[in-house]
Design a protein around this motif. Structure first.
Motif, PDB file in Angstrom:
ATOM      1  N   GLY A  76      46.092  47.415  54.089  1.00 46.48           N
ATOM      2  CA  GLY A  76      44.971  46.497  53.837  1.00 46.48           C
ATOM      3  C   GLY A  76      45.310  45.300  52.971  1.00 46.48           C
ATOM      4  O   GLY A  76      44.545  44.340  52.908  1.00 46.48           O
ATOM      5  N   CYS A  77      46.439  45.342  52.298  1.00 51.07           N
ATOM      6  CA  CYS A  77      46.806  44.251  51.379  1.00 51.07           C
ATOM      7  C   CYS A  77      47.346  43.057  52.174  1.00 51.07           C
ATOM      8  O   CYS A  77      48.199  43.218  53.044  1.00 51.07           O
ATOM      9  CB  CYS A  77      47.855  44.759  50.397  1.00 51.07           C
ATOM     10  N   LEU A  78      46.869  41.854  51.856  1.00 49.10           N
ATOM     11  CA  LEU A  78      47.286  40.649  52.577  1.00 49.10           C
ATOM     12  C   LEU A  78      48.324  39.827  51.818  1.00 49.10           C
ATOM     13  O   LEU A  78      48.513  38.641  52.112  1.00 49.10           O
ATOM     14  CB  LEU A  78      46.068  39.754  52.853  1.00 49.10           C
ATOM     15  N   CYS A  79      48.966  40.432  50.824  1.00 52.89           N
ATOM     16  CA  CYS A  79      49.916  39.665  50.001  1.00 52.89           C
ATOM     17  C   CYS A  79      50.922  38.879  50.842  1.00 52.89           C
ATOM     18  O   CYS A  79      51.218  37.711  50.532  1.00 52.89           O
ATOM     19  CB  CYS A  79      50.679  40.585  49.055  1.00 52.89           C
ATOM     20  N   ASP A 131      40.173  36.103  51.488  1.00 54.75           N
ATOM     21  CA  ASP A 131      40.200  36.641  52.859  1.00 54.75           C
ATOM     22  C   ASP A 131      40.421  38.150  52.848  1.00 54.75           C
ATOM     23  O   ASP A 131      40.183  38.828  53.850  1.00 54.75           O
ATOM     24  CB  ASP A 131      41.349  36.001  53.671  1.00 54.75           C
ATOM     25  N   CYS A 132      40.934  38.658  51.742  1.00 55.24           N
ATOM     26  CA  CYS A 132      41.264  40.091  51.671  1.00 55.24           C
ATOM     27  C   CYS A 132      39.999  40.897  51.352  1.00 55.24           C
ATOM     28  O   CYS A 132      39.330  40.631  50.354  1.00 55.24           O
ATOM     29  CB  CYS A 132      42.329  40.326  50.592  1.00 55.24           C
ATOM     30  N   PRO A 133      39.688  41.875  52.207  1.00 50.12           N
ATOM     31  CA  PRO A 133      38.472  42.661  51.963  1.00 50.12           C
ATOM     32  C   PRO A 133      38.518  43.477  50.667  1.00 50.12           C
ATOM     33  O   PRO A 133      37.478  43.894  50.164  1.00 50.12           O
ATOM     34  CB  PRO A 133      38.386  43.583  53.183  1.00 50.12           C
ATOM     35  N   ILE A 169      37.948  46.582  45.419  1.00 46.42           N
ATOM     36  CA  ILE A 169      38.863  47.676  45.097  1.00 46.42           C
ATOM     37  C   ILE A 169      40.040  47.152  44.285  1.00 46.42           C
ATOM     38  O   ILE A 169      40.564  47.833  43.402  1.00 46.42           O
ATOM     39  CB  ILE A 169      39.349  48.337  46.401  1.00 46.42           C
ATOM     40  N   CYS A 170      40.461  45.915  44.588  1.00 43.73           N
ATOM     41  CA  CYS A 170      41.643  45.340  43.935  1.00 43.73           C
ATOM     42  C   CYS A 170      41.221  44.330  42.861  1.00 43.73           C
ATOM     43  O   CYS A 170      40.632  43.289  43.170  1.00 43.73           O
ATOM     44  CB  CYS A 170      42.522  44.660  44.991  1.00 43.73           C
ATOM     45  N   THR A 171      41.520  44.657  41.634  1.00 43.99           N
ATOM     46  CA  THR A 171      41.201  43.787  40.497  1.00 43.99           C
ATOM     47  C   THR A 171      42.417  43.757  39.563  1.00 43.99           C
ATOM     48  O   THR A 171      43.352  44.546  39.736  1.00 43.99           O
ATOM     49  CB  THR A 171      39.995  44.330  39.700  1.00 43.99           C
ATOM     50  N   VAL A 178      48.818  34.953  42.989  1.00 38.37           N
ATOM     51  CA  VAL A 178      47.714  34.147  43.524  1.00 38.37           C
ATOM     52  C   VAL A 178      46.388  34.897  43.386  1.00 38.37           C
ATOM     53  O   VAL A 178      45.366  34.310  43.009  1.00 38.37           O
ATOM     54  CB  VAL A 178      47.972  33.809  45.011  1.00 38.37           C
ATOM     55  N   CYS A 179      46.417  36.181  43.703  1.00 32.84           N
ATOM     56  CA  CYS A 179      45.163  36.951  43.643  1.00 32.84           C
ATOM     57  C   CYS A 179      44.691  37.102  42.201  1.00 32.84           C
ATOM     58  O   CYS A 179      43.489  36.989  41.921  1.00 32.84           O
ATOM     59  CB  CYS A 179      45.345  38.328  44.286  1.00 32.84           C
ATOM     60  N   ALA A 180      45.628  37.350  41.284  1.00 30.45           N
ATOM     61  CA  ALA A 180      45.249  37.495  39.870  1.00 30.45           C
ATOM     62  C   ALA A 180      44.658  36.185  39.350  1.00 30.45           C
ATOM     63  O   ALA A 180      43.642  36.185  38.638  1.00 30.45           O
ATOM     64  CB  ALA A 180      46.465  37.898  39.040  1.00 30.45           C
TER      65      ALA A 180
HETATM   66 FE1  SF4 Z   1      46.723  42.496  48.039  1.00 25.77          FE
HETATM   67 FE2  SF4 Z   1      44.832  42.858  46.198  1.00 25.77          FE
HETATM   68 FE3  SF4 Z   1      45.497  40.417  46.899  1.00 25.77          FE
HETATM   69 FE4  SF4 Z   1      44.180  41.971  48.607  1.00 25.77          FE
HETATM   70  S1  SF4 Z   1      43.413  41.180  46.671  1.00 25.77           S
HETATM   71  S2  SF4 Z   1      45.941  40.665  49.052  1.00 25.77           S
HETATM   72  S3  SF4 Z   1      45.034  43.967  48.117  1.00 25.77           S
HETATM   73  S4  SF4 Z   1      46.815  41.902  45.894  1.00 25.77           S
END
Ligand code: SF4
Length: 367
Positions: free
Chosen positions: A314-317, A329-331, A336-338, A353-355
């Motif tokens: 499920g991870c779009l990294c 875009d990542c569900p 769930i991901c923080t 990028v996500c952080a």
């Molecule tokens: Fe991966 Fe989390 Fe980023 Fe989704 S939000 S792409 S699961 S790191």
């Protein structure tokens, strides 16, 4: 703050954003990519995307060293940590990055000796203090960090600290930028080149990129005005149909880079193929230890057999690091991901990028 405050001056920031808006052509799109985690954080923290017209899209590329380190490297480090007499010495972020089925943090909880260090030299000191153990330093990062690891390796060799080992996943920057420039799915129309990397490597390695792929490129610093100046320069180049490299970070980046740092890296490392998360195997994009340093090469001294790596479901990294998907875009993003409970590498690293989007984007959206 003297010397820095002018680069963060709100009046200059707004004036630059206005200039960009005036230059942007209404029927044209401008997709620019930054390839340095520090740029990623600065763009997010300063809310720069909100200041730009909708035609200008800033996307992040493979610029976060922790994020681009592939799953099989983490698996290898975990496997090494289980060997008797082995200590893993690593930068803190890497401890939380998930491998195929575990992480170094979990391995430590199960009894492995995993220690966080602030530098490769700290790991050398650890090896010297504990000669009965093999201390494996996890060597990740780009041109910016490699010289420090080269210095540590030279010291260990000179002082015969043979229990200091390096598991090298070091990478060099221009190669992935070339790979993305030639990928039509990515569609990069301009690069904000990595200022830290260019400080060491110089601008030379980046010049052929613009010429060969006809993509404008600007070397930029990390303050908000630096980044907006870079965007303005890219917009102007694109409007004029030009594609060349401009160095706007002359207060740090010289044409030739840092010759001393380059020389020591050349002495200790040789180019090799390297796997990047999201981009796969890129020939010549990595750095391996030279033969003269083989006794410090963890891959040779402590070989391990691993099953094929498995990405986090499920991870779009991988797609995010190519600039073809955004964190939102990542569900799993923000649900769930923080940053407190990261699922993927881009949420673990402070430069991910996500952080950055979770920490700064969400806050900005709330305002
Ligand atoms: Fe991966 Fe989390 Fe980023 Fe989704 S939000 S792409 S699961 S790191």
């Amino acid at each position: 703050m003297k010397y820095i405050s002018e680069f963060r001056n709100e009046i200059y920031i707004r004036a630059l954003a206005e200039q960009i808006s005036k230059q942007v052509l209404p029927d044209r799109q401008y997709k620019f990519m930054e390839v340095c985690g520090t740029h990623t954080v600065s763009i997010a923290r300063n809310g720069l995307r909100r200041l730009l017209p909708p035609q200008v899209k800033l996307v992040s590329g493979p610029g976060c060293p922790v994020c681009v380190t592939p799953v099989d490297y983490i698996d290898r480090a975990i496997e090494l940590s289980k060997k008797p007499g082995v200590t893993i010495a690593t930068f803190g972020d890497l401890v939380r990055v998930p491998g195929s089925s575990s992480s170094l943090e979990k391995a430590r909880a199960e009894g492995a000796d995993v220690r966080v260090v602030l530098s490769a030299l700290d790991a050398v000191a650890l090896a010297e203090a504990e000669p009965g153990r093999k201390v494996v330093f996890l060597g990740i990062g780009f041109e910016t960090t490699v010289p420090t690891v080269a210095v540590a390796l030279k010291k260990a060799k000179k002082e015969k600290i043979n229990n200091f080992l390096v598991l090298s996943a070091h990478k060099t920057m221009p190669v992935p930028m070339r790979a993305l420039a030639s990928d039509p799915d990515v569609g990069v129309q301009g690069y904000i080149c990595p200022g830290h990397v260019c400080t060491v490597a110089g601008v030379g390695p980046f010049k052929p990129l613009s010429e060969e792929f006809h993509i404008p490129a600007v070397v930029a610093g990390f303050e908000p005005t630096d980044i907006l100046q870079a965007v303005l320069a890219l917009v102007k180049q694109r409007n004029r149909g030009e594609a060349h490299l401009e160095n706007l970070y002359t207060r740090s980046v010289r044409e030739e880079g840092n010759p001393k740092a380059l020389a020591i890296v050349e002495e200790v490392f040789r180019p090799c193929n390297s796997v990047w998360r999201g981009l796969g195997l890129l020939p010549g994009s990595g750095l391996a230890l030279r033969e003269e340093f083989a006794m410090h090469d963890a891959e040779r001294v402590l070989p391990v057999d691993l099953p094929p790596p498995r990405e986090v479901p499920g991870c779009l990294c991988g797609q995010i690091l190519k600039g073809v998907a955004q964190p939102t875009d990542c569900p799993l993003f923000g649900k769930i991901c923080t940053t407190e409970n990261p699922v993927g590498a881009c949420m673990v690293s402070s430069e991910g990028v996500c952080a950055a989007e979770y920490k700064w984007g969400l806050n900005l959206r709330k305002n």
